[in-house]
Scaffold this motif. Structure first.
Motif, mmCIF file in Angstrom:
data_model
loop_
_atom_site.group_PDB
_atom_site.id
_atom_site.type_symbol
_atom_site.label_atom_id
_atom_site.label_comp_id
_atom_site.label_asym_id
_atom_site.label_seq_id
_atom_site.Cartn_x
_atom_site.Cartn_y
_atom_site.Cartn_z
ATOM 1 N N MET A 40 33.680 31.511 42.048
ATOM 2 C CA MET A 40 33.098 32.374 41.022
ATOM 3 C C MET A 40 31.957 33.223 41.598
ATOM 4 N N LEU A 41 31.143 32.624 42.439
ATOM 5 C CA LEU A 41 30.080 33.404 43.086
ATOM 6 C C LEU A 41 30.660 34.483 43.991
ATOM 7 N N TRP A 42 31.717 34.130 44.707
ATOM 8 C CA TRP A 42 32.366 35.105 45.594
ATOM 9 C C TRP A 42 32.906 36.286 44.797
ATOM 10 N N VAL A 43 33.539 36.015 43.663
ATOM 11 C CA VAL A 43 34.088 37.088 42.826
ATOM 12 C C VAL A 43 32.965 37.957 42.269
ATOM 13 N N ALA A 44 31.874 37.340 41.821
ATOM 14 C CA ALA A 44 30.772 38.122 41.267
ATOM 15 C C ALA A 44 30.157 39.030 42.323
ATOM 16 N N ILE A 45 29.962 38.501 43.534
ATOM 17 C CA ILE A 45 29.394 39.320 44.615
ATOM 18 C C ILE A 45 30.363 40.415 45.029
ATOM 19 N N LEU A 46 31.654 40.063 45.151
ATOM 20 C CA LEU A 46 32.663 41.063 45.521
ATOM 21 C C LEU A 46 32.740 42.169 44.479
ATOM 22 N N ASN A 47 32.585 41.817 43.223
ATOM 23 C CA ASN A 47 32.629 42.819 42.152
ATOM 24 C C ASN A 47 31.493 43.823 42.303
ATOM 25 N N VAL A 48 30.299 43.308 42.613
ATOM 26 C CA VAL A 48 29.166 44.219 42.806
ATOM 27 C C VAL A 48 29.424 45.182 43.961
ATOM 28 N N LEU A 49 29.983 44.670 45.063
ATOM 29 C CA LEU A 49 30.275 45.537 46.214
ATOM 30 C C LEU A 49 31.347 46.568 45.889
ATOM 31 N N LEU B 174 30.660 55.292 35.431
ATOM 32 C CA LEU B 174 30.036 54.662 34.271
ATOM 33 C C LEU B 174 31.067 53.891 33.449
ATOM 34 N N SER B 175 32.280 54.435 33.347
ATOM 35 C CA SER B 175 33.333 53.742 32.605
ATOM 36 C C SER B 175 33.772 52.459 33.307
ATOM 37 N N MET B 176 33.537 52.379 34.616
ATOM 38 C CA MET B 176 33.897 51.170 35.365
ATOM 39 C C MET B 176 32.830 50.078 35.232
ATOM 40 N N LEU B 177 31.622 50.467 34.815
ATOM 41 C CA LEU B 177 30.540 49.493 34.768
ATOM 42 C C LEU B 177 30.734 48.443 33.675
ATOM 43 N N VAL B 178 31.321 48.853 32.535
ATOM 44 C CA VAL B 178 31.458 47.908 31.425
ATOM 45 C C VAL B 178 32.364 46.732 31.800
ATOM 46 N N PRO B 179 33.611 46.982 32.247
ATOM 47 C CA PRO B 179 34.423 45.829 32.649
ATOM 48 C C PRO B 179 33.839 45.094 33.860
ATOM 49 N N GLY B 180 33.137 45.843 34.735
ATOM 50 C CA GLY B 180 32.515 45.181 35.882
ATOM 51 C C GLY B 180 31.419 44.219 35.452
ATOM 52 N N ALA B 181 30.620 44.640 34.455
ATOM 53 C CA ALA B 181 29.565 43.761 33.950
ATOM 54 C C ALA B 181 30.155 42.539 33.253
ATOM 55 N N VAL B 182 31.243 42.742 32.510
ATOM 56 C CA VAL B 182 31.907 41.611 31.863
ATOM 57 C C VAL B 182 32.429 40.630 32.905
ATOM 58 N N SER C 284 31.335 39.995 36.011
ATOM 59 C CA SER C 284 30.275 39.196 36.623
ATOM 60 C C SER C 284 29.698 38.187 35.629
ATOM 61 N N SER C 285 29.541 38.589 34.370
ATOM 62 C CA SER C 285 28.987 37.687 33.367
ATOM 63 C C SER C 285 29.894 36.482 33.142
ATOM 64 N N VAL C 286 31.200 36.733 33.052
ATOM 65 C CA VAL C 286 32.143 35.638 32.841
ATOM 66 C C VAL C 286 32.157 34.706 34.049
ATOM 67 N N ALA C 287 32.136 35.266 35.253
ATOM 68 C CA ALA C 287 32.132 34.440 36.465
ATOM 69 C C ALA C 287 30.906 33.527 36.495
ATOM 70 N N ALA D 176 37.869 26.716 29.672
ATOM 71 C CA ALA D 176 36.904 27.732 30.094
ATOM 72 C C ALA D 176 37.338 28.393 31.395
ATOM 73 N N LEU D 177 37.903 27.590 32.311
ATOM 74 C CA LEU D 177 38.343 28.148 33.589
ATOM 75 C C LEU D 177 39.513 29.109 33.398
ATOM 76 N N VAL D 178 40.530 28.695 32.633
ATOM 77 C CA VAL D 178 41.702 29.549 32.431
ATOM 78 C C VAL D 178 41.319 30.808 31.652
ATOM 79 N N ALA D 179 40.528 30.649 30.588
ATOM 80 C CA ALA D 179 40.099 31.813 29.820
ATOM 81 C C ALA D 179 39.236 32.741 30.670
ATOM 82 N N GLY D 180 38.330 32.142 31.450
ATOM 83 C CA GLY D 180 37.500 32.954 32.327
ATOM 84 C C GLY D 180 38.318 33.701 33.359
ATOM 85 N N MET D 181 39.343 33.047 33.916
ATOM 86 C CA MET D 181 40.210 33.724 34.878
ATOM 87 C C MET D 181 40.946 34.889 34.220
#
Length: 433
Positions: A68-77, A92-100, A102-105, A124-129
């Motif tokens: 989950m940390l790897w995905v959140a960091i990769l998303n920021v990059l 800007l349109s990409m930021l909303v799903p990107g923020a979601v 990282s938050s879910v991860a 929680a894991l399956v829904a988060g994925m």
């Protein structure tokens, strides 16, 4: 209360073959039965399944949190790069799903930080994925052009890595795989650069890859379960062997008739006591002998004699401290009592208490020359601090010599080694002293 035996699990050859366990821990026969199955047929249920999940939870949780940390960091990059190549409105349109994403991860990371209800964590894991994969697909759709296909490929890589490394049950892994394939198909159909035929073809291609990944994950899980069973079998055998050795050792140290220590165990205890610093050794040995016990056996029979020995051993045990003193059957009708950390007077008081308790019990001994009931003679050998030159063998010899004097002085009495037997006979050591 008699506990009914656990039902014997039946072996089935199909993929639904299961063994359920009852009781506090699985028996070695249950483990052997599972190991006798084909690896692909192994299913861990009940107690053994709980043991397996408890064992792998820590490792699985660490992997999931790291992922989950790897995905959140990769998303920021991945969101940083489009700022250099795409218009601001698109980024800007990409930021909303990107923020979601990282938050879910991070939320899944926090849920898996400590053990919780298994179903909660897995849901929680399956829904988060599902949300993470959807966010990746939405980021690509918002970017448009070649990014659409590129982010769908990234979504597949993310999903495959999760399926491979997540140590969760097969049905939950299959759920993640199904969500991945469905999202890929939907967003490929929404890709303006692909026709329906191409979208379906690519979906089928990636679905085969996802299916192969699920099969590989299942094989890894089965191998982990089998390795767990092998380890559990070895540990169970070692535990059973240790328990059996403990029982054998207990039998070797215990008198089978009276249940008290035997002569060998008492010898070991004395040797261990003397292995400490001799200046700290203090206590006493009581050598006890049932008076005219041979006549009791001759008159009442050996069965009654055995019952007498059992009762005498119990009465002696009731008169000593259970946390520090030790009673042993020394041989025949003789008992040896070790009193720890007592002085001479306390040892004599305890010996007199034993003598009176046995006399007051009223056990029949019609052949006795002392009384019509069972009586006992006791020789006392006390060891005071500083008597470092006295060995355990010498202390036993002193107690035996005192016992011999008690027998010679008329029986049913307590005699201290080195004391005036006549004086002791007159005083009889009042117990309230």
């Amino acid at each position: 209360m008699t506990v009914p035996p656990a039902p014997v699990p039946k072996r089935r050859s199909g993929p639904l073959a299961r063994v359920r366990f009852y009781g506090s821990r699985p028996a070695i026969t249950d483990i052997e039965q599972l190991l006798a199955m084909r690896t692909r047929d192994i299913r861990l249920d009940g107690e053994i399944g709980t043991l397996f999940r408890d064992r792998i939870w820590s490792q699985s949780a660490k992997i999931i949190r790291a992922w989950m940390l790897w995905v959140a960091i990769l998303n920021v990059l991945m969101l940083t790069l489009p700022w250099l190549t795409l218009p601001p409105a698109v980024t800007l349109s990409m930021l909303v799903p990107g923020a979601v994403l990282s938050s879910v991860a991070i939320a899944v990371f926090l849920i898996w930080r400590e053990p919780r209800a298994q179903r909660l964590q897995r849901v929680a894991l399956v829904a988060g994925m599902g949300i993470i994969l959807l966010s990746i697909a939405l980021i690509g759709e918002a970017a448009g052009g070649g990014y659409h296909e590129r982010y769908l490929n990234i979504m597949m890589v993310v999903a495959i890595s999760a399926i491979v490394i997540f140590g969760i049950p097969l049905r939950w892994t299959a759920a993640i795989a199904a969500i991945t394939v469905c999202l890929y198909c939907i967003f490929q159909l929404r890709n303006p650069g692909l026709g329906i035929g191409s979208a379906v073809a690519w979906t089928l291609f990636f679905a085969c890859g996802i299916g192969a990944t699920v099969v590989a994950r299942r094989s890894m899980t089965l191998l982990a379960q089998k390795a767990f069973l092998l380890d559990l079998r070895d540990k169970t055998r070692v535990a059973e062997l240790a328990a059996a050795n403990g029982r054998l050792e207990e039998l070797a140290r215990t008198d089978p008739l009276t249940g008290v220590a035997n002569r060998r165990w008492m010898t070991e205890i004395l040797d261990a006591l003397w292995s400490a610093q001799r200046t700290r050794v203090s206590g006493a040995l009581l050598m006890c002998d049932i008076d005219d016990f041979k006549n009791l056996n001759d008159r009442l029979g050996h069965g009654e004699g055995d019952r007498c020995l059992i009762e005498v051993a119990k009465l002696i045990g009731d008169c000593v401290r259970r946390d520090g003193d030790k009673v042993a059957r020394y041989g025949g009708e003789e008992f040896l009592v070790l009193l720890r950390d007592v002085d001479t007077r306390a040892a004599l008081v305890t010996a007199e208490r034993i003598r009176r308790r046995i006399g007051d019990a009223g056990l029949a001994n019609p052949g006795s020359r002392v009384a019509s009931r069972v009586t006992i003679s006791i020789g006392v050998a006390a060891l005071e601090p500083g008597d470092g030159d006295v060995t355990p063998q010498q202390l036993q010899e002193r107690a035996d010599a005192a016992l011999y004097l008690a027998k010679q002085s008329g029986r049913n009495r307590v005699v201290l080694y080195g004391a005036d037997a006549a004086c002791l006979d007159r005083s009889r050591l009042a117990e309230d002293a």
